[in-house]
Design a protein around this motif. Structure first.
Motif, mmCIF file in Angstrom:
data_model
loop_
_atom_site.group_PDB
_atom_site.id
_atom_site.type_symbol
_atom_site.label_atom_id
_atom_site.label_comp_id
_atom_site.label_asym_id
_atom_site.label_seq_id
_atom_site.Cartn_x
_atom_site.Cartn_y
_atom_site.Cartn_z
ATOM 1 N N THR A 252 0.864 -1.180 0.000
ATOM 2 C CA THR A 252 0.000 0.000 0.000
ATOM 3 C C THR A 252 0.897 1.225 0.000
ATOM 4 O O THR A 252 2.092 1.127 0.321
ATOM 5 N N ASP A 253 0.336 2.390 -0.343
ATOM 6 C CA ASP A 253 1.173 3.594 -0.333
ATOM 7 C C ASP A 253 1.437 4.086 1.085
ATOM 8 O O ASP A 253 2.168 5.061 1.287
ATOM 9 N N GLN A 254 0.857 3.392 2.061
ATOM 10 C CA GLN A 254 1.147 3.664 3.462
ATOM 11 C C GLN A 254 2.109 2.621 4.049
ATOM 12 O O GLN A 254 2.452 2.699 5.223
ATOM 13 N N GLY A 255 2.490 1.641 3.244
ATOM 14 C CA GLY A 255 3.426 0.616 3.714
ATOM 15 C C GLY A 255 2.790 -0.761 3.766
ATOM 16 O O GLY A 255 2.512 -1.368 2.742
ATOM 17 N N SER A 256 2.510 -1.244 4.971
ATOM 18 C CA SER A 256 2.062 -2.612 5.172
ATOM 19 C C SER A 256 0.543 -2.747 5.171
ATOM 20 O O SER A 256 -0.189 -1.790 5.420
ATOM 21 N N PHE A 257 0.097 -3.969 4.896
ATOM 22 C CA PHE A 257 -1.318 -4.339 4.984
ATOM 23 C C PHE A 257 -1.426 -5.454 6.016
ATOM 24 O O PHE A 257 -0.714 -6.461 5.934
ATOM 25 N N ASN A 258 -2.302 -5.271 6.991
ATOM 26 C CA ASN A 258 -2.473 -6.240 8.070
ATOM 27 C C ASN A 258 -3.839 -6.898 7.992
ATOM 28 O O ASN A 258 -4.831 -6.267 7.622
ATOM 29 N N PHE A 259 -3.879 -8.180 8.357
ATOM 30 C CA PHE A 259 -5.143 -8.910 8.433
ATOM 31 C C PHE A 259 -5.114 -9.808 9.658
ATOM 32 O O PHE A 259 -4.322 -10.746 9.747
ATOM 33 N N LEU A 260 -5.969 -9.483 10.615
ATOM 34 C CA LEU A 260 -6.109 -10.274 11.830
ATOM 35 C C LEU A 260 -7.203 -11.314 11.580
ATOM 36 O O LEU A 260 -8.359 -10.953 11.343
ATOM 37 N N ILE A 261 -6.842 -12.576 11.622
ATOM 38 C CA ILE A 261 -7.785 -13.642 11.274
ATOM 39 C C ILE A 261 -8.976 -13.617 12.240
ATOM 40 O O ILE A 261 -8.803 -13.754 13.451
ATOM 41 N N PRO A 262 -10.185 -13.423 11.715
ATOM 42 C CA PRO A 262 -11.358 -13.355 12.587
ATOM 43 C C PRO A 262 -11.884 -14.750 12.934
ATOM 44 O O PRO A 262 -11.580 -15.738 12.251
ATOM 45 N N LYS A 263 -12.682 -14.799 13.974
ATOM 46 C CA LYS A 263 -13.380 -16.023 14.332
ATOM 47 C C LYS A 263 -14.747 -15.988 13.675
ATOM 48 O O LYS A 263 -15.557 -15.094 13.917
ATOM 49 N N LEU A 264 -15.007 -16.959 12.792
ATOM 50 C CA LEU A 264 -16.289 -17.015 12.100
ATOM 51 C C LEU A 264 -16.862 -18.425 12.283
ATOM 52 O O LEU A 264 -16.287 -19.395 11.785
ATOM 53 N N PRO A 265 -17.975 -18.555 12.982
ATOM 54 C CA PRO A 265 -18.523 -19.885 13.288
ATOM 55 C C PRO A 265 -19.289 -20.494 12.118
ATOM 56 O O PRO A 265 -20.518 -20.489 12.070
ATOM 57 N N LEU A 266 -18.542 -21.031 11.167
ATOM 58 C CA LEU A 266 -19.155 -21.726 10.037
ATOM 59 C C LEU A 266 -19.284 -23.209 10.379
ATOM 60 O O LEU A 266 -18.315 -23.847 10.796
ATOM 61 N N GLU A 267 -20.475 -23.745 10.173
ATOM 62 C CA GLU A 267 -20.746 -25.134 10.532
ATOM 63 C C GLU A 267 -21.215 -25.911 9.311
ATOM 64 O O GLU A 267 -21.951 -25.393 8.467
ATOM 65 N N VAL A 268 -20.762 -27.144 9.201
ATOM 66 C CA VAL A 268 -21.278 -28.041 8.185
ATOM 67 C C VAL A 268 -22.033 -29.165 8.895
ATOM 68 O O VAL A 268 -21.552 -29.730 9.878
ATOM 69 N N GLU A 269 -23.227 -29.438 8.414
ATOM 70 C CA GLU A 269 -24.038 -30.532 8.949
ATOM 71 C C GLU A 269 -24.173 -31.598 7.866
ATOM 72 O O GLU A 269 -24.531 -31.294 6.724
ATOM 73 N N ILE A 270 -23.871 -32.850 8.232
ATOM 74 C CA ILE A 270 -23.912 -33.955 7.289
ATOM 75 C C ILE A 270 -24.917 -34.982 7.791
ATOM 76 O O ILE A 270 -24.823 -35.467 8.924
ATOM 77 N N LYS A 271 -25.880 -35.292 6.943
ATOM 78 C CA LYS A 271 -26.890 -36.301 7.268
ATOM 79 C C LYS A 271 -26.785 -37.440 6.258
ATOM 80 O O LYS A 271 -26.934 -37.232 5.053
ATOM 81 N N ILE A 272 -26.496 -38.633 6.753
ATOM 82 C CA ILE A 272 -26.413 -39.829 5.909
ATOM 83 C C ILE A 272 -27.260 -40.907 6.562
ATOM 84 O O ILE A 272 -26.899 -41.439 7.615
ATOM 85 N N GLY A 273 -28.410 -41.194 5.973
ATOM 86 C CA GLY A 273 -29.350 -42.130 6.584
ATOM 87 C C GLY A 273 -29.819 -41.599 7.923
ATOM 88 O O GLY A 273 -30.305 -40.471 8.030
ATOM 89 N N ASP A 274 -29.647 -42.388 8.968
ATOM 90 C CA ASP A 274 -30.062 -41.988 10.311
ATOM 91 C C ASP A 274 -28.953 -41.270 11.083
ATOM 92 O O ASP A 274 -29.151 -40.862 12.230
ATOM 93 N N ILE A 275 -27.794 -41.109 10.466
ATOM 94 C CA ILE A 275 -26.654 -40.487 11.147
ATOM 95 C C ILE A 275 -26.596 -39.000 10.802
ATOM 96 O O ILE A 275 -26.705 -38.615 9.642
#
Length: 322
Positions: A252-275
């Protein structure tokens, strides 16, 4: 397998068969964040970095496809420009990527240069001043050259510049703008792997770094998980977790670019038959976008299951409340 995306984010599924009855599947989700000067991030209203199931060309150069089962470690990707301080020009700079203060990788970036000839001896011209320089494969070593009337692309990077088969072809023509810090170009025939920080969609080089052959080179012994990554080999790290700090210098023309990794609660749900199982999605890519003051994170969850006729199968990605 039915798939449902209950988020506003880009998603992509990958399926491949293992034998006759087993399936390997992954569910991916990419989230774009707006990033402030300190590196703090909030989910962007504009989610325009979509997951792609094939190779494609962006304004930042050729891009790898996202249609994979799993990646070996976490890709760190930088899509942007090397930049001079505001109101100034420079002839060269160094762009470094740091994770929690430790340097992952760095490259040298130069203004435009050509090979000049004095009494038949070739040397590099002084780099021209620049305000910004794209950090893409187009500015790394490679390209194509002409031999016996044929156009011969450089296998390790057909997109770049600086590849010449004959000395006469190099005279007056360009060198790459991006070079390795520890392996600078010193001769017109300094053929080497491209240096870079962005996407790395070059299969021959991926194979060189991540495929192991049998001793007699007759067949493949093992394909490492990192063969399916999209970052340069030096830009793949073991893991990235919330509150880790990524920094890119001189983008950047100001020097550095910073990125603080955020906490994002992404969930995957898997349904296979009765499980039914619910799992947290894992970070597999971080993309830094300093030009737009943004970043993205690609989350993934790979799993396997056995195909049973008429069995109901469903995968859902959802965003939980913080």
């Amino acid at each position: 397998m039915e798939f449902y995306n209950e988020t506003p984010f880009s998603t992509l599924t990958h399926r491949t068969t293992i034998g006759e009855e087993n399936i390997a599947m992954s569910a991916q989700c990419r989230v774009v964040f707006d990033v402030d000067k300190s590196g703090n991030a909030v989910v962007s209203k504009i989610q325009d970095w979509e997951l792609k199931d094939n190779y494609w060309e962006s304004e930042f150069g050729p891009m790898d496809k996202d249609d994979v089962y799993i990646r070996g470690g976490v890709d760190i990707l930088l899509f942007g420009h090397a930049r001079a301080p505001k109101g100034k020009t420079i002839t060269q700079t160094e762009v470094a990527i740091n994770l929690n203060g430790n340097t992952i990788h760095k490259v040298n970036v130069f203004g435009n240069r050509v090979w000049k000839s004095i009494l038949g001896i070739l040397s590099k011209s002084n780099p021209e001043p620049f305000e910004s320089m794209p950090l893409s494969l187009h500015n790394a070593f490679g390209g194509s050259t002409t031999w016996d009337g044929l156009d011969i692309p450089y296998p390790s990077n057909p997109y770049g510049k600086g590849y010449y088969y004959k000395k006469e072809a190099a005279i007056g023509n360009q060198l790459p703008n991006i070079e390795h810090v520890d392996d600078p170009i010193t001769k017109w025939k300094s053929w080497q792997e491209p240096a870079g920080l962005a996407s790395f969609p070059i299969l021959p080089l991926k194979a060189k770094h991540h495929v192991v052959l049998e001793e007699d080179n007759s067949k493949i012994k093992r394909i490492g998980d990192r063969f399916f990554n999209s970052a340069f080999p030096q830009m793949i790290v073991e893991s990235v977790k919330p509150n880790d700090l990524l920094t890119a210098t001189n983008v950047t023309d100001q020097g550095s670019f910073n990125f603080l990794i955020p906490k994002l609660p992404l969930e995957v749900e898997i349904k296979i038959g009765d499980i039914k199982e619910k799992r947290e999605m894992k970070i597999e890519q971080v993309g830094l976008l300093p030009d737009s003051k943004q970043a993205f994170i690609t989350y993934n969850f790979p799993f396997k299951y056995t195909l049973v006729p008429l069995e109901k199968r469903k995968t859902i990605i959802r965003l939980l409340e913080n």
